[in-house]
Scaffold this active site. Structure first.
Site, mmCIF file in Angstrom:
data_model
loop_
_atom_site.group_PDB
_atom_site.id
_atom_site.type_symbol
_atom_site.label_atom_id
_atom_site.label_comp_id
_atom_site.label_asym_id
_atom_site.label_seq_id
_atom_site.Cartn_x
_atom_site.Cartn_y
_atom_site.Cartn_z
ATOM 1 N N ASP A 1 33.468 52.957 37.304
ATOM 2 C CA ASP A 1 33.397 51.689 36.574
ATOM 3 C C ASP A 1 32.038 51.483 35.919
ATOM 4 O O ASP A 1 31.073 52.162 36.247
ATOM 5 C CB ASP A 1 33.600 50.540 37.566
ATOM 6 C CG ASP A 1 35.062 50.267 37.817
ATOM 7 O OD1 ASP A 1 35.899 50.808 37.081
ATOM 8 O OD2 ASP A 1 35.344 49.495 38.751
ATOM 9 N N LYS B 1 34.279 48.839 30.623
ATOM 10 C CA LYS B 1 34.116 48.279 29.302
ATOM 11 C C LYS B 1 32.825 48.834 28.700
ATOM 12 O O LYS B 1 31.816 48.927 29.376
ATOM 13 C CB LYS B 1 33.976 46.768 29.441
ATOM 14 C CG LYS B 1 34.291 46.004 28.180
ATOM 15 C CD LYS B 1 33.951 44.544 28.369
ATOM 16 C CE LYS B 1 34.928 43.852 29.297
ATOM 17 N NZ LYS B 1 34.812 42.393 29.267
ATOM 18 N N MET C 1 29.739 37.204 39.341
ATOM 19 C CA MET C 1 30.283 36.948 37.999
ATOM 20 C C MET C 1 30.081 35.485 37.579
ATOM 21 O O MET C 1 30.958 34.884 36.964
ATOM 22 C CB MET C 1 31.782 37.310 37.962
ATOM 23 C CG MET C 1 32.023 38.790 38.205
ATOM 24 S SD MET C 1 33.761 39.223 38.330
ATOM 25 C CE MET C 1 34.114 38.836 40.030
#
Ligand code: SAH
Length: 283
Positions: free
Chosen positions: A49, A70, A185
């Site tokens: 990741d 991402k 987050m």
């Protein structure tokens, strides 16, 4: 390239067709577990990741490295696609190491991936890792529990699946129930989170810390208060990934900022909680 263990210790053999779902810790490769290292040494393919430090991949030079996060503003691959890719690789007879930042079962969707694998009859092993909310704060000199501060600690996500502040969270209960909050987050919605906490009665003067890219050479630590946290994050230009810690435990950094101590600086305050360490009394 198996990990050699001292006599009397055995490391699991990574068999073909298995997926090992493994935590890589918050960043510093030294925070990998021995099981993680053993897995890295044997894997045919490492699916990693965005939060996994590239330096960690150096520990698996023999393996193919597949990025599943991402990057460059592109949308992240769908979770289902990642899980099915793992199934496919395992069915090809690979030793598949699924490497995730921190601990795979802490806000990391590891549970979903593991479930899909089991549903597809893929044999799995889970290797826990050091979560950023514990190890990252430790690198900033912040203990998530301290006898004089808290009897509980709450790990909170600042996002829900839609990317909003989790509306299902009972902020009143969280605020009242736990002296120390550790928010993952949380950067995007910090202004809303702050409002929720203040509305629930947390003090504007409550100490807060924001630790970005914790345990890496780029680690930054901001010490602030609930009142000023939003402005201070903007002013310091801090960017995710970040762990936000709210509570008196943050004050302990004044005495436990071990990286600063190691650099030769004195502790800012030897008794930031205004009590002795407890050594003199029986517990
Ligand atoms: N499974 C991970 C968490 C994944 S969710 C773990 O156990 O640590 C992603 C969030 O984790 C980030 O938004 C950030 O809040 C936190 N995070 C992960 N690595 C971090 C790091 N090195 N420094 C600061 N925060 C980190």
């Amino acid at each position: 390239m198996e990990l050699s263990a001292p006599p009397g210790h055995d490391w699991p053999t990574f068999d073909a067709g298995w997926v090992w779902l493994c935590g890589a810790g918050p960043g510093d490769p030294g925070l990998l577990t021995l099981h993680a290292l053993n897995a890295l040494r044997q894997a045919d393919v490492v699916v990693y990741d965005a939060l996994v430090q590239e330096a960690i991949l150096d520990w698996a030079p023999q393996a193919e490295h597949i990025y599943a996060g991402k990057r460059g503003g592109k949308p992240s691959p769908l979770q289902r696609d990642i899980s099915l890719r793992l199934v496919q690789l395992a069915r090809e007879g690979k030793r598949v190491l699924r490497l995730k930042g921190g601990d795979p079962f802490v806000f990391g969707r590891g549970g979903e991936e593991a479930q899909t694998l089991v549903q597809h009859d893929i044999p799995i092993r889970i290797i826990p890792g050091i979560s950023a909310g514990i190890g990252g704060l430790a690198y900033a000199g912040i203990p998530v529990t301290h006898r004089d501060v808290n009897q509980s600690v709450t790990f909170v996500t600042g996002h829900d699946q839609s990317g909003n502040t989790p509306s299902s969270l009972d902020w009143q209960a969280i605020s009242k129930g736990s002296q120390v909050l550790v928010i993952y987050m949380g950067m995007k919605h910090i202004a809303q989170i702050r409002e929720h906490l203040l509305a629930a009665g947390r003090s504007p003067s409550e100490p807060c810390a924001v630790v970005t890219t914790a345990t890496t050479e780029h680690q930054q630590v901001l010490e602030t208060t609930l009142e000023t946290i939003v402005d201070d994050i903007a002013q310091a230009n801090l960017a995710p990934p970040a762990i936000i810690c709210i509570g008196q435990a943050v004050l302990m950094r004044q005495v436990l900022d071990w990286q600063s101590l190691a650099a030769g600086n004195p502790a800012r305050n030897l008794d930031p909680l205004g009590r002795d360490s407890g050594d003199a009394e029986s517990a």
